[in-house]
Structure formats: C-alpha cells, structure tokens
Design a protein around this motif. Structure first.
Motif, mmCIF file in Angstrom:
data_model
loop_
_atom_site.group_PDB
_atom_site.id
_atom_site.type_symbol
_atom_site.label_atom_id
_atom_site.label_comp_id
_atom_site.label_asym_id
_atom_site.label_seq_id
_atom_site.Cartn_x
_atom_site.Cartn_y
_atom_site.Cartn_z
ATOM 1 N N LEU A 10 0.833 -1.197 0.000
ATOM 2 C CA LEU A 10 0.000 0.000 0.000
ATOM 3 C C LEU A 10 0.875 1.257 0.000
ATOM 4 O O LEU A 10 0.617 2.210 -0.731
ATOM 5 C CB LEU A 10 -0.943 -0.002 1.208
ATOM 6 C CG LEU A 10 -1.905 1.167 1.320
ATOM 7 C CD1 LEU A 10 -2.849 1.204 0.119
ATOM 8 C CD2 LEU A 10 -2.683 1.081 2.621
ATOM 9 N N GLY A 11 1.917 1.252 0.808
ATOM 10 C CA GLY A 11 2.848 2.386 0.832
ATOM 11 C C GLY A 11 3.524 2.590 -0.511
ATOM 12 O O GLY A 11 3.654 3.723 -0.999
ATOM 13 N N ALA A 12 3.956 1.491 -1.133
ATOM 14 C CA ALA A 12 4.593 1.583 -2.450
ATOM 15 C C ALA A 12 3.592 2.070 -3.494
ATOM 16 O O ALA A 12 3.939 2.855 -4.385
ATOM 17 C CB ALA A 12 5.169 0.229 -2.844
ATOM 18 N N ALA A 13 2.341 1.619 -3.381
ATOM 19 C CA ALA A 13 1.303 2.066 -4.316
ATOM 20 C C ALA A 13 1.023 3.554 -4.153
ATOM 21 O O ALA A 13 0.859 4.276 -5.146
ATOM 22 C CB ALA A 13 0.025 1.251 -4.102
ATOM 23 N N LEU A 14 0.987 4.018 -2.911
ATOM 24 C CA LEU A 14 0.790 5.449 -2.677
ATOM 25 C C LEU A 14 1.949 6.260 -3.250
ATOM 26 O O LEU A 14 1.747 7.341 -3.792
ATOM 27 C CB LEU A 14 0.618 5.719 -1.179
ATOM 28 C CG LEU A 14 -0.697 5.249 -0.569
ATOM 29 C CD1 LEU A 14 -0.666 5.382 0.950
ATOM 30 C CD2 LEU A 14 -1.859 6.015 -1.162
ATOM 31 N N MET A 15 3.131 5.736 -3.109
ATOM 32 C CA MET A 15 4.297 6.406 -3.671
ATOM 33 C C MET A 15 4.201 6.470 -5.200
ATOM 34 O O MET A 15 4.486 7.508 -5.810
ATOM 35 C CB MET A 15 5.550 5.633 -3.242
ATOM 36 C CG MET A 15 6.800 6.431 -3.213
ATOM 37 S SD MET A 15 8.035 5.462 -2.310
ATOM 38 C CE MET A 15 9.403 5.662 -3.389
ATOM 39 N N ALA A 16 3.801 5.369 -5.816
ATOM 40 C CA ALA A 16 3.723 5.287 -7.281
ATOM 41 C C ALA A 16 2.595 6.131 -7.858
ATOM 42 O O ALA A 16 2.619 6.436 -9.057
ATOM 43 C CB ALA A 16 3.546 3.834 -7.714
ATOM 44 N N THR A 17 1.630 6.512 -7.028
ATOM 45 C CA THR A 17 0.515 7.312 -7.527
ATOM 46 C C THR A 17 0.525 8.737 -6.984
ATOM 47 O O THR A 17 -0.384 9.506 -7.266
ATOM 48 C CB THR A 17 -0.833 6.653 -7.170
ATOM 49 O OG1 THR A 17 -0.900 6.467 -5.756
ATOM 50 C CG2 THR A 17 -0.990 5.324 -7.881
ATOM 51 N N SER A 18 1.551 9.097 -6.262
ATOM 52 C CA SER A 18 1.664 10.451 -5.726
ATOM 53 C C SER A 18 2.141 11.401 -6.831
ATOM 54 O O SER A 18 3.269 11.281 -7.319
ATOM 55 C CB SER A 18 2.657 10.464 -4.562
ATOM 56 O OG SER A 18 2.997 11.782 -4.232
ATOM 57 N N VAL A 19 1.291 12.337 -7.199
ATOM 58 C CA VAL A 19 1.639 13.261 -8.282
ATOM 59 C C VAL A 19 2.872 14.098 -7.932
ATOM 60 O O VAL A 19 3.789 14.213 -8.753
ATOM 61 C CB VAL A 19 0.435 14.147 -8.662
ATOM 62 C CG1 VAL A 19 0.832 15.220 -9.655
ATOM 63 C CG2 VAL A 19 -0.680 13.277 -9.232
ATOM 64 N N PRO A 20 2.968 14.691 -6.734
ATOM 65 C CA PRO A 20 4.191 15.446 -6.430
ATOM 66 C C PRO A 20 5.451 14.572 -6.499
ATOM 67 O O PRO A 20 6.470 15.008 -7.028
ATOM 68 C CB PRO A 20 3.954 15.955 -5.002
ATOM 69 C CG PRO A 20 2.479 15.966 -4.848
ATOM 70 C CD PRO A 20 1.973 14.820 -5.660
ATOM 71 N N TYR A 21 5.355 13.352 -5.963
ATOM 72 C CA TYR A 21 6.515 12.450 -6.029
ATOM 73 C C TYR A 21 6.909 12.189 -7.481
ATOM 74 O O TYR A 21 8.082 12.297 -7.851
ATOM 75 C CB TYR A 21 6.203 11.132 -5.319
ATOM 76 C CG TYR A 21 7.328 10.134 -5.417
ATOM 77 C CD1 TYR A 21 8.428 10.233 -4.591
ATOM 78 C CD2 TYR A 21 7.308 9.116 -6.372
ATOM 79 C CE1 TYR A 21 9.477 9.340 -4.687
ATOM 80 C CE2 TYR A 21 8.348 8.222 -6.474
ATOM 81 C CZ TYR A 21 9.428 8.335 -5.634
ATOM 82 O OH TYR A 21 10.469 7.457 -5.749
ATOM 83 N N LEU A 22 5.944 11.850 -8.318
ATOM 84 C CA LEU A 22 6.237 11.554 -9.723
ATOM 85 C C LEU A 22 6.811 12.775 -10.440
ATOM 86 O O LEU A 22 7.725 12.637 -11.267
ATOM 87 C CB LEU A 22 4.993 11.037 -10.433
ATOM 88 C CG LEU A 22 4.483 9.687 -9.943
ATOM 89 C CD1 LEU A 22 3.128 9.374 -10.563
ATOM 90 C CD2 LEU A 22 5.477 8.580 -10.228
ATOM 91 N N LEU A 23 6.304 13.955 -10.136
ATOM 92 C CA LEU A 23 6.835 15.163 -10.777
ATOM 93 C C LEU A 23 8.285 15.417 -10.370
ATOM 94 O O LEU A 23 9.120 15.771 -11.195
ATOM 95 C CB LEU A 23 5.965 16.372 -10.438
ATOM 96 C CG LEU A 23 4.597 16.404 -11.112
ATOM 97 C CD1 LEU A 23 3.764 17.571 -10.590
ATOM 98 C CD2 LEU A 23 4.741 16.482 -12.620
ATOM 99 N N TYR A 24 8.583 15.248 -9.092
ATOM 100 C CA TYR A 24 9.966 15.433 -8.642
ATOM 101 C C TYR A 24 10.896 14.376 -9.237
ATOM 102 O O TYR A 24 12.047 14.660 -9.563
ATOM 103 C CB TYR A 24 10.056 15.398 -7.115
ATOM 104 C CG TYR A 24 9.762 16.715 -6.466
ATOM 105 C CD1 TYR A 24 10.648 17.782 -6.565
ATOM 106 C CD2 TYR A 24 8.591 16.903 -5.746
ATOM 107 C CE1 TYR A 24 10.376 18.995 -5.966
ATOM 108 C CE2 TYR A 24 8.306 18.114 -5.140
ATOM 109 C CZ TYR A 24 9.209 19.158 -5.264
ATOM 110 O OH TYR A 24 8.934 20.365 -4.665
ATOM 111 N N MET A 25 10.417 13.149 -9.372
ATOM 112 C CA MET A 25 11.259 12.067 -9.889
ATOM 113 C C MET A 25 11.524 12.185 -11.383
ATOM 114 O O MET A 25 12.384 11.504 -11.918
ATOM 115 C CB MET A 25 10.624 10.699 -9.598
ATOM 116 C CG MET A 25 10.523 10.354 -8.131
ATOM 117 S SD MET A 25 12.094 10.370 -7.243
ATOM 118 C CE MET A 25 11.956 11.864 -6.283
ATOM 119 N N ARG A 26 10.816 13.062 -12.091
ATOM 120 C CA ARG A 26 11.028 13.273 -13.523
ATOM 121 C C ARG A 26 11.990 14.430 -13.795
ATOM 122 O O ARG A 26 12.298 14.722 -14.935
ATOM 123 C CB ARG A 26 9.693 13.597 -14.205
ATOM 124 C CG ARG A 26 8.734 12.456 -14.284
ATOM 125 C CD ARG A 26 7.398 12.914 -14.786
ATOM 126 N NE ARG A 26 7.434 13.701 -15.999
ATOM 127 C CZ ARG A 26 7.223 13.213 -17.215
ATOM 128 N NH1 ARG A 26 6.933 11.949 -17.368
ATOM 129 N NH2 ARG A 26 7.283 13.999 -18.264
#
Length: 174
Positions: free
Chosen positions: A127-143
C-alpha cells in the motif's frame, strides 16, 4: 500474498509509465536547465564550470563558483548523470531527464522491500509503495533533471543496506 504482488506489479508498471511518458515534451525549467548546462560544461572541460559559451550559468547570489569558475553551489552527481546521458543519447530534454526518471523508477522498486522492513506487513508495504507510485508530487519530482530522484534512491538504498548489514547479509555491504 499473490494479490499483494500483483497490485505492486501494477503500480510499479504504472510508475514506470508515469515517469517516462512525454519526458521530453516540455522545456527544462530553471534548476533543470542549470543542471543540463553544467552537464554540457562538464562534457567539455571534465568538471562543471559556471561559465558556459561565454555566459555565466547563474549570477553569484549566493556564490555558485569558486575563483577558478568551478561550480560549488551543489553536488556534482546529478551533473555527471546528465552528462553521461548527453554523451550516450545526445543533448536533449529527454536525455537530460532520462537518468533521473530511471532513478525514480528504481526508487519505486526499492520502496517495497524497505517498506516491508519498516511495517513488517506485506499488505501495508504494498500500500505504501502504491501510494508512492501514484503520488503526483513524487512523480513530478522524480522526472526532474535535478538531484531529487538520486536523493530518494540513495536514501532508500542506504536504509535497505543498513538493515541488510544488521541482519548479517553480505548484500548490504555491496
């Protein structure tokens, strides 16, 4: 828990798609462009110099270079990651962001074992990994062509390595 593994695989694949979709479609913003220009400077001189094509990459407020014009504002790892990508794929927005998106993707992969160590529960870890994979701010920073994805990957890697060493596994030392 096959359902947990399936859910994690789906979110991991989603994260891979979200991190790489249209990676080169928008221009680099300020800090990303700074990293890319320093990467091009490093390809020419071997080290990141604040002077590129007879123009300063950033004004000295606060000081960003030493007396020799060598960049001192932040660490060079992200600069060399972008430079390696430029060397392999040529200089472009896509190639500037690619190594960072890959680091963000690897941090998603590493998140599950780290979260399992923290929670001791496979479902909560997934669940934690799924939240990480669907977090828009996280994904934007990782790009971004900046140090953020390398920091996330390094932090998760160090946590995992520390626990591996404490458990006596040789993989932690690697």
């Amino acid at each position: 828990m096959p359902l947990t593994r399936l859910a994690y695989a789906v979110f991991f694949l989603w994260g891979a798609f979200a991190l790489t979709a249209n990676l080169g479609e928008t221009y680099l913003w300020g800090d990303e462009a700074e990293t890319a220009l320093l990467a091009q400077s490093a390809l020419i001189s071997g080290i990141p110099k604040a002077l590129f094509n007879d123009q300063w990459i950033r004004e000295d407020s606060p000081p960003t270079k030493n007396s020799a014009g060598v960049w001192i504002w932040n660490t060079w790892l992200s600069i060399y990651a972008a430079a390696a990508s430029f060397k392999i794929f040529g200089a472009s927005t896509f190639s500037a962001r690619l190594p960072f998106a890959l680091a963000g993707w690897l941090s998603l992969l590493l998140s599950l074992p780290v979260f399992k160590k923290i929670t001791k529960d496979p479902f909560t870890a997934a669940l934690g990994a799924a939240l990480m994979a669907t977090s828009v701010p996280y994904l934007l920073y990782m790009r971004q062509c900046h140090y953020y994805p390398l920091t996330a990957l390094g932090a998760l890697g160090l946590l995992y390595a520390t626990w591996s060493i404490q458990e006596g596994r040789a993989t932690g030392a690697v």
